[in-house]
Design an enzyme around this catalytic site. Sequence first.
Site, short mmCIF file in Angstrom:
data_model
loop_
_atom_site.label_atom_id
_atom_site.label_comp_id
_atom_site.label_asym_id
_atom_site.label_seq_id
_atom_site.Cartn_x
_atom_site.Cartn_y
_atom_site.Cartn_z
N PRO A 8 0.77 -1.24 -0.19
CG PRO A 8 0.07 -0.62 2.38
CD PRO A 8 0.96 -1.87 1.36
N GLY A 9 2.08 0.98 -0.58
CA GLY A 9 3.16 2.49 -0.66
C GLY A 9 2.38 3.39 -1.96
CG ASN A 96 12.54 1.00 -6.59
OD1 ASN A 96 12.52 1.08 -8.06
ND2 ASN A 96 12.27 1.71 -5.73
CB ALA A 122 3.59 7.97 -7.33
CE LYS A 175 12.81 2.79 -11.15
NZ LYS A 175 11.43 2.07 -10.82
CG ASN A 183 16.08 6.18 -5.29
OD1 ASN A 183 16.13 6.83 -6.11
ND2 ASN A 183 15.62 4.98 -5.05
CG ASN A 193 13.88 12.65 -8.07
OD1 ASN A 193 14.18 12.43 -6.81
ND2 ASN A 193 13.24 11.76 -8.87
#
Length: 292
Positions: A8-9, A96, A122, A175, A183, A193
Amino acid sequence: MKAAVIGPGAMGCLYAARLAHSGVKTWLVDHKQARADRLEKTGVVVEDRDGHTLLEHPVIAAHVPTGMDFVLVLVKAYSTPSLRLPPETPVLTLQNGLGNVETLCTMVGSARLMVGATTEAATLVSEGRVRHMASGVTSFGAWTSCSCAAVRESLINAGFKVELTESPGQLVWEKVAINAGINPLTALLNVPNGRLLQIMEIRQLMRDLVVEATKVASTEGYRFNQSLVEMTEAVCARTADNISSMLQDVRAGRQTEIDAISGEIMRRAQLASLPTPRTRVVYQLVRGLEGR
């Protein structure tokens, strides 16, 4: 069509809300029962940069139900080993980091696994509420022989731009290299970013981190047609206002995915006797943030 979205992130809420809105019977799986109970009442809200909001009420569950047409895995990499997945159901991971594929293969078998990455941006504003910062591309492919057609159609109908690939392993490394540059630095500097492009020394360090990751990927046989440094800078520019997932975790006092990104790059570099000094330093610093 029935789909379960695990996690639910920010990404889990975004995909669950969009899928539910498109008519897919959608379950959002949250292992924390108290939070699941709250989400059951409030639903999931996705707001865009223009202020428009989408409220959906996917079914909230603590476990993945049987009878799903596919399962979308969007939990943090460190949670992957604790998942309980129906072995007969096709699984798509857009997570990720490195190591998720190997873990999921042991759970459901390589023939039921689809692997990919997304450049959707998001931010989790609050529990069950997401700000969609920038649209991107969801790219994935079969790890061995899983059919991707139904999942592709569902995601397209849900409003996502989708591309299929015959080289999902390369997508994962692309990725990871981009995340390895963006990150940790955003987490350490506490900046969005785009700020990484504005400070000359930090921009060069970001480039160096991506180069180290690319060299490690090459030891596993991956070659990239486009400069991953240029791709990373393009992501920073396109998602300039986005708060990276690692920075979101640091601000919230949560465990980060540094082990699955920089840590895994270091581990694989060591196997190939390849030095990654900058990756090691940012790994150690982020681990220091986690230990505060």
